[in-house]
Write an enzyme that holds these catalytic residues in place. Structure first.
Site, PDB file in Angstrom:
ATOM      1  N   CYS A 275       0.836  -1.210   0.000  1.00 40.95           N
ATOM      2  CA  CYS A 275       0.000   0.000   0.000  1.00 40.95           C
ATOM      3  C   CYS A 275       0.867   1.256   0.000  1.00 40.95           C
ATOM      4  CB  CYS A 275      -0.895   0.035   1.247  1.00 40.95           C
ATOM      5  SG  CYS A 275      -1.984  -1.354   1.417  1.00 40.95           S
TER       6      CYS A 275
HETATM    7  N1  SAJ Z   1       6.883   2.151   8.512  1.00 48.17           N
HETATM    8  C1  SAJ Z   1       7.929   2.920   9.003  1.00 48.17           C
HETATM    9  N2  SAJ Z   1       7.666   3.845   9.964  1.00 48.17           N
HETATM   10  C2  SAJ Z   1       6.394   4.027  10.455  1.00 48.17           C
HETATM   11  C3  SAJ Z   1       5.353   3.235   9.944  1.00 48.17           C
HETATM   12  C4  SAJ Z   1       5.612   2.301   8.974  1.00 48.17           C
HETATM   13  O1  SAJ Z   1       9.080   2.775   8.587  1.00 48.17           O
HETATM   14  O2  SAJ Z   1       6.223   4.880  11.343  1.00 48.17           O
HETATM   15  C5  SAJ Z   1       7.144   1.197   7.438  1.00 48.17           C
HETATM   16  C6  SAJ Z   1       6.832  -0.232   7.823  1.00 48.17           C
HETATM   17  O3  SAJ Z   1       7.963  -0.849   8.406  1.00 48.17           O
HETATM   18  C7  SAJ Z   1       6.484  -0.843   6.463  1.00 48.17           C
HETATM   19  C8  SAJ Z   1       5.857   0.306   5.701  1.00 48.17           C
HETATM   20  O4  SAJ Z   1       6.280   1.497   6.372  1.00 48.17           O
HETATM   21  O5  SAJ Z   1       7.649  -1.273   5.798  1.00 48.17           O
HETATM   22  C9  SAJ Z   1       4.336   0.242   5.647  1.00 48.17           C
HETATM   23  O6  SAJ Z   1       3.918   0.039   6.962  1.00 48.17           O
HETATM   24  P1  SAJ Z   1       2.387   0.354   7.425  1.00 48.17           P
HETATM   25  O7  SAJ Z   1       2.379   0.303   8.925  1.00 48.17           O
HETATM   26  O8  SAJ Z   1       1.887   1.559   6.771  1.00 48.17           O
HETATM   27  O9  SAJ Z   1       1.607  -0.952   6.984  1.00 48.17           O
HETATM   28  P2  SAJ Z   1       0.803  -1.276   5.664  1.00 48.17           P
HETATM   29  O10 SAJ Z   1       1.604  -1.150   4.438  1.00 48.17           O
HETATM   30  O11 SAJ Z   1       0.187  -2.596   5.946  1.00 48.17           O
HETATM   31  O12 SAJ Z   1      -0.293  -0.137   5.587  1.00 48.17           O
HETATM   32  C10 SAJ Z   1      -1.643  -0.437   5.851  1.00 48.17           C
HETATM   33  C11 SAJ Z   1      -2.447   0.667   5.229  1.00 48.17           C
HETATM   34  N3  SAJ Z   1      -3.828   0.262   5.246  1.00 48.17           N
HETATM   35  C12 SAJ Z   1      -4.568   0.492   4.159  1.00 48.17           C
HETATM   36  O13 SAJ Z   1      -4.145   1.036   3.152  1.00 48.17           O
HETATM   37  C13 SAJ Z   1      -5.963   0.054   4.222  1.00 48.17           C
HETATM   38  C14 SAJ Z   1      -2.263   1.951   6.006  1.00 48.17           C
HETATM   39  O14 SAJ Z   1      -3.223   2.915   5.581  1.00 48.17           O
HETATM   40  C15 SAJ Z   1      -2.454   1.738   7.469  1.00 48.17           C
HETATM   41  O15 SAJ Z   1      -2.223   2.957   8.154  1.00 48.17           O
HETATM   42  C16 SAJ Z   1      -1.464   0.702   7.945  1.00 48.17           C
HETATM   43  O16 SAJ Z   1      -1.823  -0.519   7.253  1.00 48.17           O
HETATM   44  C17 SAJ Z   1      -1.578   0.448   9.440  1.00 48.17           C
HETATM   45  O17 SAJ Z   1      -1.981   1.374  10.162  1.00 48.17           O
HETATM   46  O18 SAJ Z   1      -1.197  -0.656   9.853  1.00 48.17           O
END
Ligand code: SAJ
Length: 461
Positions: A275
């Site tokens: 995403c």
């Molecule tokens: N990450 C960081 N720092 C952060 C947060 C994430 O480096 O502060 C990295 C993670 O390690 C990962 C990537 O970013 O590699 C994405 O992480 P994510 O927590 O955003 O997880 P996703 O990709 O599963 O994002 C989903 C998204 N959900 C949808 O699109 C419906 C996102 O909008 C959500 O906010 C996220 O899940 C969530 O909250 O878990």
């Protein structure tokens, strides 16, 4: 103003609407289950025979859908699945939940959406409601989906209804799931919005109607662009702290004590997942077609893309401090999935970091209980595939020249790492709560106790 044919709203109210869900992955299957739970006879569609047969046996292939729940609805006859797209004609409403990946040059790949639109076109009849849920650029519903559907000669907003309603599924989230996450929806016309709300307000706890399909498409890409840009800011902060020799984790934690006007994001080894790294490119691609440069998105993407290289330099510098070259060193990567406590490798920065270390001549191992194997899928750029997760034994830790924490899974004995590894590069701030005798190099600044020089034991490759 054309009104929604009363019969559709009435049908939705007394549940004699047949709901179709096209695409039964981590978005579609939970949606199909919630539709059945709302009392609608629900027909799932997928191109995979395996997925269809599994669902019709009441066996779930999606972590957030229990087979027990799925099996109950299948057993009641409320939910079934098929690969026969002609049966879309049986459905009064069809939600399209298919992938929208980017191609190699990061342009949108709408091939699954277009294929779905043609399948729906073949079955389109008056009174049907079509809802696209796949994340895409603003304009897709009206500029791509609508023209295909209007090849039928039917008129949107009068003969059939077309909406966009972005998926907000966060796999593994114990609090927010399909039914209780507020659901945005915008129609190609007002009548379309009303039809979409008539159905979805009976499946989702909270509906958030917006002015148009474009607005709904924009809401989704904005949400995830916001996240991507703030992660990039945290990553740039980590690089600045590295120059200033300040512990970035301490700065982030302290900033997060601000009770208003701040939202915590953490730096890391790069941006993974299906995403966050992708969705912003949908917006920047669309705006490029309108000669508008989305500078924030482009710069943030650049900063996030720098992080794997930044981590590899950290490893090289840390080994160099021990008079070792990357070439010939043994490196153990802890955690390869794209974020903690999941098994998804998509766009994981770990793969790029491991690839770069291998290219520099390191002998790379990994440990990740969620990802027992890294398969040779033809596009993972690692040598010696398939690779298998190794045990994180004392002997293994002692035999490594460097251990790199890439994904901070829970349930890992980081104290053992602190006690047995000689050098740890920690990209997640995990080792801060595991003091030990290992020399720990963080993303910035922090160094922990230097370990007395001991020869590294040989390891059976
Ligand atoms: N990450 C960081 N720092 C952060 C947060 C994430 O480096 O502060 C990295 C993670 O390690 C990962 C990537 O970013 O590699 C994405 O992480 P994510 O927590 O955003 O997880 P996703 O990709 O599963 O994002 C989903 C998204 N959900 C949808 O699109 C419906 C996102 O909008 C959500 O906010 C996220 O899940 C969530 O909250 O878990």
């Amino acid at each position: 103003m054309s009104s929604v044919p009363v019969d559709f709203v009435a049908h939705a109210e007394d549940r004699d609407v047949v709901v179709g869900v096209l695409g039964l992955g981590y978005v579609g299957l939970p949606l199909a289950v919630e539709s059945a739970r709302s009392g609608y006879r629900t027909l799932g569609f997928d191109i995979s025979e395996t997925v269809v047969e599994s669902i019709n046996r009441g066996t779930s292939h999606i972590q957030d859908v229990s087979s027990e729940v799925l099996g109950a609805f299948v057993g009641e006859g409320l939910l079934s699945a098929t690969t026969d797209m002609s049966r879309l004609a049986e459905c009064d409403a069809i939600s399209i939940c298919v992938p929208t990946p980017l191609n190699k040059i990061k342009d949108p790949d709408l091939s699954y959406v277009v294929a779905s639109a043609h399948a729906v076109l073949a079955a389109l009849r008056p009174g049907q409601l079509i809802i696209l849920e796949s994340t895409t650029y603003p304009g897709t519903t009206r500029e791509v989906l609508l023209p295909i559907l209007e090849e039928s000669g039917l008129k949107v907003g009068e003969d059939f209804f077309l909406c966009f309603s972005p998926e907000r599924v966060d796999p593994g989230n114990a609090v927010w799931h399909t039914r209780n996450t507020p659901k945005v929806l915008g129609g190609a016309t007002e009548a379309c919005t009303r039809a979409g709300l008539a159905l979805y307000s009976r499946i989702f706890d909270t509906m958030v109607p917006v002015e148009s399909a474009e607005a709904a498409e924009l809401v989704k890409v904005y949400e995830n662009t916001f996240r991507m840009i703030n992660i990039a800011l945290a990553n740039e902060l980590a690089q600045a702290c590295d120059k200033l020799n300040v512990d970035v984790w301490g700065v982030v934690e302290a900033a997060a004590t601000k009770p208003f006007g701040f939202m915590k994001f953490t730096p890391g080894p790069g941006l993974g997942g299906h995403c966050i790294p992708l969705d912003p490119h949908y917006l920047s691609w669309k705006m490029r077609t309108l000669a508008f440069k989305t500078r924030m998105i482009d710069l943030a993407s650049e900063i996030n893309a720098e992080m794997p290289g930044f981590v590899v330099r950290k490893v090289a510098d840390a080994l160099n401090d021990e008079h070792k070259a990357v070439n010939g060193s043994r490196v153990l990567v802890l955690g390869v999935s794209y974020k903690k406590d999941i098994d998804d490798l998509r766009e994981s920065p770990a793969l790029e970091i491991m690839h770069r270390l291998q290219e520099k001549g390191a002998q790379v191992f990994y440990h990740d209980r969620f990802c027992p194997v890294i398969a040779d899928d033809g596009h993972t750029p690692l040598q010696n595939l398939p690779m298998r997760s190794v045990d994180m034994s004392e002997a293994m830790l002692q035999a490594m020249d460097c251990v790199v924490v890439i994904t901070d899974h829970s349930g890992v004995d980081y104290s053992l790492v602190a006690d047995k590894a000689r050098l740890v590069v920690d990209t997640r701030g995990t080792m801060r709560s595991s003091p030990g005798i290992a020399r720990v190099v963080g993303l910035s600044g922090q160094e922990q106790a230097d370990r007395p020089a001991v020869p590294t034991a040989a390891v059976a490759a």
